[in-house]
Motif scaffolding. Sequence first.
Motif, PDB file in Angstrom:
ATOM      1  N   ASN A  95       8.965  -2.765   4.826  1.00  0.00           N
ATOM      2  CA  ASN A  95       7.706  -2.980   4.100  1.00  0.00           C
ATOM      3  C   ASN A  95       7.594  -4.428   3.638  1.00  0.00           C
ATOM      4  O   ASN A  95       7.620  -4.716   2.442  1.00  0.00           O
ATOM      5  CB  ASN A  95       7.611  -2.023   2.918  1.00  0.00           C
ATOM      6  CG  ASN A  95       7.435  -0.586   3.342  1.00  0.00           C
ATOM      7  OD1 ASN A  95       6.632  -0.286   4.215  1.00  0.00           O
ATOM      8  ND2 ASN A  95       8.192   0.317   2.740  1.00  0.00           N
ATOM      9  N   ARG A  97       4.998  -6.424   4.070  1.00  0.00           N
ATOM     10  CA  ARG A  97       3.688  -6.542   3.430  1.00  0.00           C
ATOM     11  C   ARG A  97       3.358  -5.194   2.803  1.00  0.00           C
ATOM     12  O   ARG A  97       3.139  -4.209   3.505  1.00  0.00           O
ATOM     13  CB  ARG A  97       2.611  -6.910   4.451  1.00  0.00           C
ATOM     14  CG  ARG A  97       2.780  -8.294   5.080  1.00  0.00           C
ATOM     15  CD  ARG A  97       2.422  -9.398   4.104  1.00  0.00           C
ATOM     16  NE  ARG A  97       2.488 -10.708   4.717  1.00  0.00           N
ATOM     17  CZ  ARG A  97       1.449 -11.350   5.260  1.00  0.00           C
ATOM     18  NH1 ARG A  97       0.267 -10.770   5.299  1.00  0.00           N
ATOM     19  NH2 ARG A  97       1.595 -12.552   5.787  1.00  0.00           N
ATOM     20  N   GLU A  98       3.329  -5.147   1.487  1.00  0.00           N
ATOM     21  CA  GLU A  98       3.106  -3.891   0.790  1.00  0.00           C
ATOM     22  C   GLU A  98       1.758  -3.294   1.154  1.00  0.00           C
ATOM     23  O   GLU A  98       0.743  -3.993   1.247  1.00  0.00           O
ATOM     24  CB  GLU A  98       3.181  -4.127  -0.729  1.00  0.00           C
ATOM     25  CG  GLU A  98       3.187  -2.832  -1.534  1.00  0.00           C
ATOM     26  CD  GLU A  98       3.375  -3.090  -3.021  1.00  0.00           C
ATOM     27  OE1 GLU A  98       3.320  -2.126  -3.787  1.00  0.00           O
ATOM     28  OE2 GLU A  98       3.567  -4.267  -3.390  1.00  0.00           O
ATOM     29  N   ASP A  99       1.760  -1.976   1.411  1.00  0.00           N
ATOM     30  CA  ASP A  99       0.541  -1.201   1.685  1.00  0.00           C
ATOM     31  C   ASP A  99      -0.111  -1.551   3.014  1.00  0.00           C
ATOM     32  O   ASP A  99      -1.278  -1.245   3.235  1.00  0.00           O
ATOM     33  CB  ASP A  99      -0.498  -1.378   0.560  1.00  0.00           C
ATOM     34  CG  ASP A  99       0.045  -0.914  -0.790  1.00  0.00           C
ATOM     35  OD1 ASP A  99       0.869   0.016  -0.782  1.00  0.00           O
ATOM     36  OD2 ASP A  99      -0.354  -1.484  -1.812  1.00  0.00           O
ATOM     37  N   HIS A 101       1.024  -0.572   6.349  1.00  0.00           N
ATOM     38  CA  HIS A 101       1.961   0.122   7.222  1.00  0.00           C
ATOM     39  C   HIS A 101       1.761  -0.268   8.674  1.00  0.00           C
ATOM     40  O   HIS A 101       2.725  -0.495   9.401  1.00  0.00           O
ATOM     41  CB  HIS A 101       1.815   1.632   7.075  1.00  0.00           C
ATOM     42  CG  HIS A 101       2.702   2.406   8.008  1.00  0.00           C
ATOM     43  ND1 HIS A 101       4.030   2.658   7.729  1.00  0.00           N
ATOM     44  CD2 HIS A 101       2.468   2.938   9.236  1.00  0.00           C
ATOM     45  CE1 HIS A 101       4.570   3.323   8.732  1.00  0.00           C
ATOM     46  NE2 HIS A 101       3.645   3.517   9.661  1.00  0.00           N
ATOM     47  N   ASN A 104       3.193  -3.694   9.266  1.00  0.00           N
ATOM     48  CA  ASN A 104       4.654  -3.630   9.177  1.00  0.00           C
ATOM     49  C   ASN A 104       5.261  -2.974  10.412  1.00  0.00           C
ATOM     50  O   ASN A 104       6.314  -3.392  10.892  1.00  0.00           O
ATOM     51  CB  ASN A 104       5.069  -2.855   7.925  1.00  0.00           C
ATOM     52  CG  ASN A 104       4.806  -3.634   6.646  1.00  0.00           C
ATOM     53  OD1 ASN A 104       4.895  -4.856   6.624  1.00  0.00           O
ATOM     54  ND2 ASN A 104       4.485  -2.928   5.580  1.00  0.00           N
TER      55      ASN A 104
END
Length: 386
Positions: A95, A97-99, A101, A104
């Motif tokens: 992860n 880059r958060e949020d 998916h 990523n």
Amino acid sequence: MSSLLCRHRSVASTDLQYLHKKVWVRMAQLQQGGPDEKEKTTALKDLLSRIDLDELMKKDEPPLEFPDTLEGFEYIFNEKGQLRHAKTGEPFVFNYREDLHRWNQKRYEALGEIITKYVYGLLEKECHLKKVTLPVDATESEPKSFIFMSEDALTNPDKLLVLIHGSGVVRAGQWARRLIINEDLDSGTQIPYIKRAVEEGYGVIVLNPNENYIEVEKTKAQVQLSSDSSDEPAEKRERKDKIQKETKKRRDFYEKYRNPQKEKETMQIYIRMIQREAEVKNKVTAVALTDSVHNVWHQEAGKTIREWMRENCCNWVSSSEPLDMAVESMLPDCPRVSAGTERHELTSWKSFPSIFRFFSEALEAKNSSVKPTPTRRSNRIKYEEL
């Protein structure tokens, strides 16, 4: 509701998930009501059908452009064969880059392709194997694949070890990409097997069965032909296409986000293959499988093949039982024993010493004309009794 959708055209992907869930919850509530609510539901469906949710999802997504080298990713393999960040020394982080998916996942796949090439390099430089093109008589324009072989693979008079990986994204020399990235090269690659085999005097061949076709992008004409090739009546096909188009954007919103699909339609051109059942059975002394998902019924294995498998094969399966303990099976193919782990991807690594012992016993039995036993355990199940 429509103004709510418009205001969220530039929000992040997690907000879109919440929005989409809220919309469908609202629709479910409306559908439970009377005629007025049903009219509202119809209007809401029409609104959603005109919104490109796929493009909306990608609105704030960074470009799907990634480095093509480990150095570009700022990762290295340390002296223990572990993948670590070159600057921080930390393990790989999915992860990044958060949020995001989808982004990523694409980044992980790009790193996986680099790992594949890295392992190819290790097979040649560290294991001293040579890369051989297949088919050996391929024309210049024909699709080709390749394998890796030791110098004595075809001339060793005593024994030959042939390594075959499982299905999926793995390629020659790999057991599990996840282990290579998250654990180490020893558990995730076939390198320990190769080195042990060479030490014990084996010739070695590393096969590459997932590289048995090339993938090319379909032309517009081919895409159209495949969509029109159905034998259904035109009216029925048109009605079905209409329904599919009305639901496609709603369905793909979650499917593409959680499990990113290929961006383009492709077709597979297979590389020439040959089957030599009799020759294989005569020359192969022992076969070790690790959590194999084969099925003798689905693959239409004949009686002679099933008998040969019972005599010469053993499957080390994921199990909570100790290593080499018998594991029952309803399939009459080959004996099954525990790999000493419940994790599928670790079965090849955990059963490593037992497999070489199995090979040694099989060779000794063959040379002494004594029928080999699958393992050294006395409590093995006799499959004739099943």
